[in-house]
Write a protein that holds these residues in place. Sequence first.
Motif, PDB file in Angstrom:
ATOM      1  N   GLU A  86       0.838  -1.194   0.000  1.00 23.39           N
ATOM      2  CA  GLU A  86       0.000   0.000   0.000  1.00 23.39           C
ATOM      3  C   GLU A  86       0.879   1.253   0.000  1.00 23.39           C
ATOM      4  N   HIS A  87       0.321   2.363  -0.479  1.00 25.89           N
ATOM      5  CA  HIS A  87       1.117   3.582  -0.673  1.00 25.89           C
ATOM      6  C   HIS A  87       1.772   4.079   0.612  1.00 25.89           C
ATOM      7  N   ASP A  88       1.156   3.786   1.774  1.00 21.95           N
ATOM      8  CA  ASP A  88       1.688   4.311   3.040  1.00 21.95           C
ATOM      9  C   ASP A  88       2.505   3.287   3.816  1.00 21.95           C
ATOM     10  N   GLN A  89       2.789   2.135   3.211  1.00 25.04           N
ATOM     11  CA  GLN A  89       3.480   1.083   3.959  1.00 25.04           C
ATOM     12  C   GLN A  89       4.975   1.339   4.112  1.00 25.04           C
ATOM     13  N   GLN A  90       5.487   0.943   5.271  1.00 20.75           N
ATOM     14  CA  GLN A  90       6.911   0.990   5.582  1.00 20.75           C
ATOM     15  C   GLN A  90       7.390  -0.444   5.825  1.00 20.75           C
ATOM     16  N   CYS A  91       8.601  -0.746   5.393  1.00 18.70           N
ATOM     17  CA  CYS A  91       9.187  -2.067   5.601  1.00 18.70           C
ATOM     18  C   CYS A  91      10.555  -1.902   6.262  1.00 18.70           C
ATOM     19  N   SER A  92      11.033  -2.980   6.886  1.00 17.16           N
ATOM     20  CA  SER A  92      12.330  -2.941   7.570  1.00 17.16           C
ATOM     21  C   SER A  92      13.402  -3.576   6.697  1.00 17.16           C
ATOM     22  N   ARG A  93      14.599  -2.988   6.736  1.00 17.71           N
ATOM     23  CA  ARG A  93      15.735  -3.546   6.004  1.00 17.71           C
ATOM     24  C   ARG A  93      16.475  -4.545   6.889  1.00 17.71           C
ATOM     25  N   ALA A  94      17.133  -5.497   6.259  1.00 12.19           N
ATOM     26  CA  ALA A  94      17.844  -6.536   7.008  1.00 12.19           C
ATOM     27  C   ALA A  94      18.921  -5.940   7.902  1.00 12.19           C
ATOM     28  N   ALA A 174      11.921 -14.267  -6.134  1.00  9.99           N
ATOM     29  CA  ALA A 174      12.185 -13.006  -5.433  1.00  9.99           C
ATOM     30  C   ALA A 174      12.582 -13.276  -3.986  1.00  9.99           C
ATOM     31  N   LYS A 175      11.907 -14.222  -3.357  1.00 16.60           N
ATOM     32  CA  LYS A 175      12.220 -14.564  -1.967  1.00 16.60           C
ATOM     33  C   LYS A 175      13.614 -15.164  -1.855  1.00 16.60           C
ATOM     34  N   ALA A 176      13.956 -16.073  -2.782  1.00 13.54           N
ATOM     35  CA  ALA A 176      15.260 -16.729  -2.747  1.00 13.54           C
ATOM     36  C   ALA A 176      16.400 -15.729  -2.941  1.00 13.54           C
ATOM     37  N   GLU A 177      16.169 -14.729  -3.770  1.00 11.42           N
ATOM     38  CA  GLU A 177      17.213 -13.740  -4.052  1.00 11.42           C
ATOM     39  C   GLU A 177      17.133 -12.515  -3.134  1.00 11.42           C
ATOM     40  N   LYS A 178      16.187 -12.553  -2.201  1.00  9.83           N
ATOM     41  CA  LYS A 178      15.967 -11.434  -1.264  1.00  9.83           C
ATOM     42  C   LYS A 178      15.782 -10.123  -2.008  1.00  9.83           C
ATOM     43  N   ALA A 179      14.972 -10.199  -3.046  1.00 11.55           N
ATOM     44  CA  ALA A 179      14.672  -9.009  -3.842  1.00 11.55           C
ATOM     45  C   ALA A 179      13.659  -8.129  -3.109  1.00 11.55           C
ATOM     46  N   GLY A 180      13.758  -6.836  -3.308  1.00  8.92           N
ATOM     47  CA  GLY A 180      12.790  -5.915  -2.727  1.00  8.92           C
ATOM     48  C   GLY A 180      12.674  -6.058  -1.220  1.00  8.92           C
ATOM     49  N   ALA A 181      11.447  -6.224  -0.760  1.00  2.71           N
ATOM     50  CA  ALA A 181      11.193  -6.308   0.682  1.00  2.71           C
ATOM     51  C   ALA A 181      11.600  -7.642   1.285  1.00  2.71           C
ATOM     52  N   TRP A 182      11.878  -8.641   0.452  1.00  2.00           N
ATOM     53  CA  TRP A 182      12.282  -9.947   0.976  1.00  2.00           C
ATOM     54  C   TRP A 182      13.638  -9.882   1.678  1.00  2.00           C
ATOM     55  N   ASP A 183      14.352  -8.788   1.528  1.00  2.43           N
ATOM     56  CA  ASP A 183      15.638  -8.633   2.172  1.00  2.43           C
ATOM     57  C   ASP A 183      15.509  -8.253   3.655  1.00  2.43           C
ATOM     58  N   GLY A 184      14.282  -7.953   4.093  1.00  7.29           N
ATOM     59  CA  GLY A 184      14.074  -7.572   5.491  1.00  7.29           C
ATOM     60  C   GLY A 184      12.765  -8.117   6.015  1.00  7.29           C
ATOM     61  N   ARG A 185      12.094  -7.306   6.797  1.00 12.62           N
ATOM     62  CA  ARG A 185      10.803  -7.704   7.363  1.00 12.62           C
ATOM     63  C   ARG A 185       9.710  -6.782   6.854  1.00 12.62           C
ATOM     64  N   PHE A 186       8.513  -7.327   6.726  1.00 20.08           N
ATOM     65  CA  PHE A 186       7.403  -6.531   6.197  1.00 20.08           C
ATOM     66  C   PHE A 186       6.077  -7.154   6.626  1.00 20.08           C
ATOM     67  N   THR A 187       5.048  -6.379   6.458  1.00 19.99           N
ATOM     68  CA  THR A 187       3.679  -6.852   6.649  1.00 19.99           C
ATOM     69  C   THR A 187       3.057  -6.984   5.271  1.00 19.99           C
ATOM     70  N   TYR A 188       2.435  -8.117   4.988  1.00 18.91           N
ATOM     71  CA  TYR A 188       1.785  -8.281   3.683  1.00 18.91           C
ATOM     72  C   TYR A 188       0.732  -7.190   3.502  1.00 18.91           C
ATOM     73  N   PRO A 189       0.544  -6.720   2.278  1.00 20.07           N
ATOM     74  CA  PRO A 189      -0.400  -5.615   2.065  1.00 20.07           C
ATOM     75  C   PRO A 189      -1.825  -5.941   2.485  1.00 20.07           C
ATOM     76  N   TRP A 190      -2.249  -7.195   2.315  1.00 24.46           N
ATOM     77  CA  TRP A 190      -3.624  -7.531   2.722  1.00 24.46           C
ATOM     78  C   TRP A 190      -3.778  -7.510   4.242  1.00 24.46           C
ATOM     79  N   THR A 191      -2.713  -7.839   4.952  1.00 26.73           N
ATOM     80  CA  THR A 191      -2.753  -7.735   6.417  1.00 26.73           C
ATOM     81  C   THR A 191      -2.743  -6.268   6.839  1.00 26.73           C
ATOM     82  N   HIS A 192      -1.970  -5.457   6.125  1.00 26.94           N
ATOM     83  CA  HIS A 192      -1.929  -4.017   6.396  1.00 26.94           C
ATOM     84  C   HIS A 192      -3.317  -3.403   6.253  1.00 26.94           C
ATOM     85  N   ARG A 193      -4.117  -3.955   5.339  1.00 25.16           N
ATOM     86  CA  ARG A 193      -5.479  -3.445   5.126  1.00 25.16           C
ATOM     87  C   ARG A 193      -6.494  -4.118   6.046  1.00 25.16           C
ATOM     88  N   ASP A 194      -6.011  -4.957   6.980  1.00 21.83           N
ATOM     89  CA  ASP A 194      -6.908  -5.698   7.876  1.00 21.83           C
ATOM     90  C   ASP A 194      -7.825  -6.641   7.115  1.00 21.83           C
TER      91      ASP A 194
END
Length: 202
Positions: A86-94, A174-194
């Motif tokens: 989502e446009h307002d989401q923040q993710c954590s880097r490894a 993408a997960k295997a190569e730790k592309a994008g947000a897979w390199d850290g921690r995140f909340t899935y967008p559908w969970t972010h939207r409850d």
Amino acid sequence: MSRRSSLPSFLRPWALLLVAALGAFGAFGLSPAQWRQLERAIFGPPPRSERAAPREPFAGRPRVIDGDTMDVNGIRVRMQGIDAFEHDQQCSRAGGGRFACGAAARAELAGLIGNREVTCTPDGSLTHGRTVATCSVPGRDGPIDLNAAMVRSGLAFDCPRYSNGRYADEEAAAKAEKAGAWDGRFTYPWTHRDRANACKPR
């Protein structure tokens, strides 16, 4: 025949302001659905893209809204089978720190498109007034599936409920190569939207 508003055009902006103000303050105790009916009575039916999804492919230079939504030739498109941050989401880097993964998803889609024309093939359905479609841009070796490319970037995810797992391989890569947000921690967008079950298989 389509129903059209009988209100003179010069009065419509003022009527819109009045309806919005009354709706904001809950005037008359009308429900949201009743307010939508009132708006349609004054202003006529909603745009075509909100009434019925186009059935044939369409193309144009898009305006990117977020990582899975864009406007193409006046049609609001929701990319089929994927869910981007989502446009307002923040993710954590490894290594520590955070980044605006929602903004990154929008930038990724815009970058994949560049200055090229997008072609979208609708599946015939609508979601929240948006035409659901698979979209592509021309590539050196043939069309580039933007839906798949967004999942492969690690800034969007396969949504099996609607994709039937079509983008599972891109997500695994993408997960295997730790592309994008897979390199850290995140909340899935559908969970972010409850909406925790939004992408679970039917």
